[in-house]
Write an enzyme that holds these catalytic residues in place. Structure first.
Site, PDB file in Angstrom:
ATOM      1  N   SER A 176       3.570   7.609   2.332  1.00 32.86           N
ATOM      2  CA  SER A 176       2.134   7.624   2.618  1.00 32.86           C
ATOM      3  C   SER A 176       1.462   8.837   1.970  1.00 32.86           C
ATOM      4  O   SER A 176       2.091   9.869   1.718  1.00 32.86           O
ATOM      5  CB  SER A 176       1.911   7.655   4.129  1.00 32.86           C
ATOM      6  OG  SER A 176       0.550   7.486   4.437  1.00 32.86           O
ATOM      7  N   GLN A 198      -0.980  11.717   8.720  1.00 32.10           N
ATOM      8  CA  GLN A 198      -0.110  11.098   7.723  1.00 32.10           C
ATOM      9  C   GLN A 198       1.228  11.801   7.630  1.00 32.10           C
ATOM     10  O   GLN A 198       2.252  11.185   7.324  1.00 32.10           O
ATOM     11  CB  GLN A 198      -0.793  11.093   6.353  1.00 32.10           C
ATOM     12  CG  GLN A 198      -1.999  10.186   6.281  1.00 32.10           C
ATOM     13  CD  GLN A 198      -1.676   8.776   6.743  1.00 32.10           C
ATOM     14  OE1 GLN A 198      -0.904   8.056   6.109  1.00 32.10           O
ATOM     15  NE2 GLN A 198      -2.259   8.368   7.864  1.00 32.10           N
ATOM     16  N   HIS A 201       4.166  10.337   9.605  1.00 29.31           N
ATOM     17  CA  HIS A 201       4.795   9.101   9.141  1.00 29.31           C
ATOM     18  C   HIS A 201       6.164   9.362   8.540  1.00 29.31           C
ATOM     19  O   HIS A 201       7.122   8.629   8.774  1.00 29.31           O
ATOM     20  CB  HIS A 201       3.927   8.423   8.069  1.00 29.31           C
ATOM     21  CG  HIS A 201       2.895   7.498   8.613  1.00 29.31           C
ATOM     22  ND1 HIS A 201       3.187   6.432   9.400  1.00 29.31           N
ATOM     23  CD2 HIS A 201       1.548   7.474   8.456  1.00 29.31           C
ATOM     24  CE1 HIS A 201       2.074   5.781   9.725  1.00 29.31           C
ATOM     25  NE2 HIS A 201       1.067   6.408   9.160  1.00 29.31           N
ATOM     26  N   GLU A 266      -3.606   6.829  -1.735  1.00 30.16           N
ATOM     27  CA  GLU A 266      -3.603   5.699  -0.805  1.00 30.16           C
ATOM     28  C   GLU A 266      -4.819   5.779   0.124  1.00 30.16           C
ATOM     29  O   GLU A 266      -5.564   4.814   0.281  1.00 30.16           O
ATOM     30  CB  GLU A 266      -2.312   5.720   0.017  1.00 30.16           C
ATOM     31  CG  GLU A 266      -2.203   4.623   1.052  1.00 30.16           C
ATOM     32  CD  GLU A 266      -0.989   4.797   1.939  1.00 30.16           C
ATOM     33  OE1 GLU A 266      -0.610   3.817   2.611  1.00 30.16           O
ATOM     34  OE2 GLU A 266      -0.407   5.901   1.987  1.00 30.16           O
ATOM     35  N   HIS A 267      -5.003   6.929   0.752  1.00 30.37           N
ATOM     36  CA  HIS A 267      -6.148   7.176   1.637  1.00 30.37           C
ATOM     37  C   HIS A 267      -6.951   8.346   1.082  1.00 30.37           C
ATOM     38  O   HIS A 267      -6.374   9.375   0.744  1.00 30.37           O
ATOM     39  CB  HIS A 267      -5.695   7.561   3.047  1.00 30.37           C
ATOM     40  CG  HIS A 267      -4.697   6.622   3.655  1.00 30.37           C
ATOM     41  ND1 HIS A 267      -3.334   6.891   3.684  1.00 30.37           N
ATOM     42  CD2 HIS A 267      -4.855   5.422   4.254  1.00 30.37           C
ATOM     43  CE1 HIS A 267      -2.709   5.896   4.286  1.00 30.37           C
ATOM     44  NE2 HIS A 267      -3.596   4.990   4.640  1.00 30.37           N
ATOM     45  N   ASP A 300      -5.927   2.653  10.161  1.00 26.40           N
ATOM     46  CA  ASP A 300      -4.586   2.154  10.462  1.00 26.40           C
ATOM     47  C   ASP A 300      -4.582   1.145  11.600  1.00 26.40           C
ATOM     48  O   ASP A 300      -3.685   0.299  11.679  1.00 26.40           O
ATOM     49  CB  ASP A 300      -3.668   3.328  10.835  1.00 26.40           C
ATOM     50  CG  ASP A 300      -3.126   4.059   9.619  1.00 26.40           C
ATOM     51  OD1 ASP A 300      -3.235   3.511   8.512  1.00 26.40           O
ATOM     52  OD2 ASP A 300      -2.610   5.177   9.777  1.00 26.40           O
ATOM     53  N   GLU A 354      -2.259 -21.386 -36.697  1.00 31.10           N
ATOM     54  CA  GLU A 354      -1.090 -20.801 -36.038  1.00 31.10           C
ATOM     55  C   GLU A 354       0.191 -21.561 -36.341  1.00 31.10           C
ATOM     56  O   GLU A 354       1.255 -21.250 -35.791  1.00 31.10           O
ATOM     57  CB  GLU A 354      -1.321 -20.745 -34.518  1.00 31.10           C
ATOM     58  CG  GLU A 354      -2.430 -19.774 -34.131  1.00 31.10           C
ATOM     59  CD  GLU A 354      -2.597 -19.629 -32.629  1.00 31.10           C
ATOM     60  OE1 GLU A 354      -1.893 -20.353 -31.871  1.00 31.10           O
ATOM     61  OE2 GLU A 354      -3.391 -18.779 -32.211  1.00 31.10           O
ATOM     62  N   HIS A 359       0.038 -29.615 -32.014  1.00 28.19           N
ATOM     63  CA  HIS A 359      -1.144 -29.399 -31.186  1.00 28.19           C
ATOM     64  C   HIS A 359      -2.361 -30.068 -31.825  1.00 28.19           C
ATOM     65  O   HIS A 359      -3.139 -30.762 -31.158  1.00 28.19           O
ATOM     66  CB  HIS A 359      -1.429 -27.894 -31.039  1.00 28.19           C
ATOM     67  CG  HIS A 359      -0.544 -27.189 -30.047  1.00 28.19           C
ATOM     68  ND1 HIS A 359       0.804 -27.059 -30.214  1.00 28.19           N
ATOM     69  CD2 HIS A 359      -0.849 -26.572 -28.871  1.00 28.19           C
ATOM     70  CE1 HIS A 359       1.313 -26.383 -29.192  1.00 28.19           C
ATOM     71  NE2 HIS A 359       0.332 -26.085 -28.357  1.00 28.19           N
TER      72      HIS A 359
END
Length: 369
Positions: A176, A198, A201, A266-267, A300, A354, A359
């Protein structure tokens, strides 16, 4: 476990409901309602448009099945159940499977209650890399899924990396992170509290303070130590502070935003004057928490947006988990004779250029008598 007992039974769900704390259950239901309300805004619909003789569009449908991994080693996380399962259910996924580790053979009752509230279809008592393998390849007891989501430890992350391609995954989640951008008017106590939220965690979490004030940086450093002594997970927090806590003192907010965007946290918290005016200065972040009354912790649990967020700088190209992660898009193409004739020259010219004559012939044959 046996092939039969590895799946959580209806009796185990009933027992979990009896054991669960009513206050926690009410909080889970309240959080669930907010998460549902937010994620319903993400629903996408199929679309199409017409030109002369041509109809083009995109068909948007849910994947058939999803597996959600819910950590359960050192702690129980009913919030992770909600954040992973609710977007899948809103997307219309028909089969949602949950796996979670069971230390001592027991699942936290609040995790099971959350699974019921979030309408998870199957829950299995299995964790680690082997849970990811079971979800990806299937076993005699667990049918495989189309996508695996949810955070886990380094072994879970590596397992998800290895099964990607056999199934889809959400992202490779790392430790985190939180980055707080603060000016001289910020409250150092709030900054410290948010950083520590954080740190608890994981000892490998990253705590970053970017501030225009050396005084704030000094105060926060002292406050971190003071508050850490009062917290339950003090040993983890102290290791995190020693390994991965940093402060950057910048000359201006502009320089601060440059650092933040390079880190792509992340935050990210904006504890600065007129914070809302600066939201568009953030290019790379999993989630932005605006102003002193918006602690990261609210994201959260109860705000509504998803807390499964990109880490390790991947916010440069990844997004939070959402309903769109459980949808697949299919192009729909329809030409009538006039429509094909109007574009035939373009198609055959490019195909021949090509070296793909088959095709070109596939188009030309439709106009030969």
């Amino acid at each position: 476990y046996t092939a039969r007992s590895i799946r959580v039974s209806s009796a185990e769900f009933a027992n979990a409901n009896k054991q669960a704390d009513p206050k926690v259950v009410r909080a889970i239901r309240a959080s669930c309602a907010r998460i549902r309300k937010f994620h319903k805004k993400q629903i996408e619909k199929s679309w199409s448009y017409r030109e002369k003789g041509v109809t083009l569009g995109q068909s948007i449908k849910p994947i058939h099945s999803a597996g959600i991994y819910v950590p359960g080693g050192l702690a129980a996380y009913p919030s992770s159940v909600l954040m992973n399962a609710i977007p899948a259910r809103i997307a219309g996924v028909k089969r949602i499977v949950m796996t979670t580790p069971t230390p001592l053979g027991v699942i936290n009752p609040h995790v099971l209650v959350a699974a019921q509230i979030a309408e998870v279809d199957e829950v299995y008592k299995i964790g680690g890399a082997q849970a990811v393998a079971a979800l990806a390849y299937g076993t005699k007891s667990i049918k495989p899924v189309d996508k695996i989501v949810g955070p886990g430890n380094a072994f879970v992350a590596q397992a998800k990396r290895q099964v990607f391609g056999k199934v889809d995954i959400d992202m490779i989640a790392g430790p985190s992170e939180i980055l707080v951008l603060a000016d001289s008017g910020a409250d150092h106590r709030l900054i410290a509290a948010d950083l520590l939220s954080q740190a608890e965690h994981d000892e490998n979490a990253y705590l970053i303070l970017v501030t225009t004030s050396r005084q704030i940086a000094d105060k926060v450093q002292k406050e971190l130590r003071r508050q850490a002594e009062t917290l339950d997970r003090r040993l983890i927090i102290e290791k995190c502070l020693a390994k991965n806590s940093y402060a950057f003192i910048v000359k201006s907010l502009s320089e601060g935003f440059d650092i933040a965007n390079r880190f792509a946290p992340e935050h990210m918290e904006l504890i600065i004057k007129n914070a809302r005016r600066y939201v568009n200065r953030v290019d790379n972040a999993g989630a932005i928490f605006v102003g002193p009354w918006t602690p990261e912790a609210v994201g959260d649990y109860g705000a509504g947006p998803n807390h499964v967020l990109p880490t390790g700088g991947t916010a440069r190209f990844f997004s939070p988990l959402g309903v769109y992660d459980f949808m697949k898009r299919t192009s729909v193409v329809s030409f009538d004779q006039k429509g094909l004739k109007s574009i035939a020259k373009v198609v055959t010219t490019l195909a021949k250029d090509e070296g793909l004559s088959a095709h070109a012939r596939a188009v030309e044959m439709r106009f030969k008598k």
